[in-house]
Design a protein around this motif. Structure first.
Motif, mmCIF file in Angstrom:
data_model
loop_
_atom_site.group_PDB
_atom_site.id
_atom_site.type_symbol
_atom_site.label_atom_id
_atom_site.label_comp_id
_atom_site.label_asym_id
_atom_site.label_seq_id
_atom_site.Cartn_x
_atom_site.Cartn_y
_atom_site.Cartn_z
ATOM 1 N N UNK A 198 0.783 -1.145 -0.013
ATOM 2 C CA UNK A 198 -0.083 -0.252 -0.054
ATOM 3 C C UNK A 198 0.958 1.238 0.052
ATOM 4 N N UNK A 199 0.226 2.459 -0.583
ATOM 5 C CA UNK A 199 1.087 3.600 -0.600
ATOM 6 C C UNK A 199 0.051 4.853 -0.365
ATOM 7 N N UNK A 200 0.475 5.888 -0.001
ATOM 8 C CA UNK A 200 -0.498 7.085 -0.088
ATOM 9 C C UNK A 200 0.318 8.281 0.134
ATOM 10 N N UNK A 213 -3.182 9.482 5.549
ATOM 11 C CA UNK A 213 -2.179 8.781 4.702
ATOM 12 C C UNK A 213 -1.799 7.233 4.912
ATOM 13 N N UNK A 214 -1.833 7.371 6.499
ATOM 14 C CA UNK A 214 -1.432 5.930 6.938
ATOM 15 C C UNK A 214 -2.815 4.785 6.627
ATOM 16 N N UNK A 215 -3.839 5.360 6.863
ATOM 17 C CA UNK A 215 -5.078 4.734 6.919
ATOM 18 C C UNK A 215 -5.321 4.302 5.275
ATOM 19 N N UNK A 216 -5.001 5.254 4.494
ATOM 20 C CA UNK A 216 -5.269 4.665 2.838
ATOM 21 C C UNK A 216 -4.121 3.944 2.511
ATOM 22 N N UNK A 217 -2.923 4.169 2.859
ATOM 23 C CA UNK A 217 -2.016 3.211 2.395
ATOM 24 C C UNK A 217 -2.415 1.424 3.001
#
Length: 284
Positions: free
Chosen positions: A178-180, A276-280
């Motif tokens: 995952x990334x964001x 960002x952490x949650x989306x990644x």
């Protein structure tokens, strides 16, 4: 305002550019897209007697994906980063971040090398390059050397690049998981009040790898190992995310300016990093 008088050079090779920089010393500056240097020249904050335009050097352009290794020429434009399908597959976070740089007019001229090389703490890509653990290749008259992005930035507008060196390429590994890239700014085209680059990999339900960096919250980009360590080994639950955010907030050092006071910037940093952490994590 208009800049002071200067001589314009347009070399067609790295060797020629290095010769010009060596010949004129402190009076010469290399220019890539010009979005940082030209405004400073207009404001008479930079006194440049010899402007060395790198646009005609073909060897400084292009995107190469070889297995899990990505090499990008320093004069590759941000629009080229966006439009490369191969790069979008190998490192999609770079496309996501590039789409948030300024506006299309800037991205068609602005280069990845110019964005990372001048040490502007507000630029988007230096923090991302630290998140990716990128290596910068610098060329001088005595040859080339590599410097890790995490070691390159020393203070605002001060880097490990010597005055007679040119950044020629950026190298990093393809990403998995995952990334964001999340960014908060006042208006289109503005620098970030806070931006976060996050990479996460999972082994089953457990975070097996994380890398976290933030932009424009110190006089250099901030890659925070403690924030990543707070996620690794966890299920990416709220307690782990809270710990990662807390670790980053201990590391950043925002200053009051026209984007807001320190308390506001710390608040925005926490919100942006959490997003960002949650989306990644959701993409991992």
């Amino acid at each position: 305002m208009i800049p002071g008088s200067f001589e314009y050079h347009r070399p067609d090779s790295v060797a020629s550019a290095l010769e010009i920089l060596a010949e004129y010393g402190d009076e010469a500056r290399a220019i890539a897209g010009g979005h940082s240097l030209i405004p400073m020249m207009k404001l008479r904050m930079a006194d440049v007697g010899h402007l060395v335009d790198l646009q005609a050097i073909a060897d400084l352009k292009g995107i190469t994906v070889q297995g899990d290794t990505i090499i990008i020429g320093a004069m590759t434009t941000q629009q080229e980063l966006i439009s490369s399908a191969e790069l979008a597959s190998a490192a999609p976070i770079l496309r996501e971040a590039s789409l948030q740089i300024a506006d299309p007019q800037v991205r068609y001229v602005g280069t990845i090398g110019g964005n990372v090389a001048n040490g502007d703490p507000g630029n988007d890509l230096p923090g991302l390059m630290q998140c990716l653990d990128a290596q910068y290749t610098l060329a001088g008259r005595d040859g080339t050397r590599e410097v890790a992005a995490r070691d390159f930035y020393e203070a605002a507008y001060f880097t490990a690049r010597e005055d007679d060196e040119i950044l020629v390429s950026i190298k990093f590994r393809a990403t998995t998981g995952g990334y964001a890239y999340e960014k908060q700014k006042r208006k289109i085209g503005d620098y970030a009040t806070a931006a976060a680059a996050v990479l996460i990999a999972k082994d089953g339900a457990t975070c097996s790898f994380a890398s976290i960096a933030m932009t424009n919250l110190s006089d250099t980009p901030v890659w925070c190992e403690a924030a990543a360590d707070a996620l690794v080994g966890s299920s990416l639950d709220q307690a782990a995310i809270d710990a990662a955010v807390a670790a980053m907030l201990e590391t950043i050092d925002p200053q009051e300016d026209n984007r807001g006071p320190v308390e506001f910037k710390n608040h925005v940093a926490g919100v942006i990093l959490r997003r960002a952490i949650e989306r990644a994590a959701s993409r991992a």
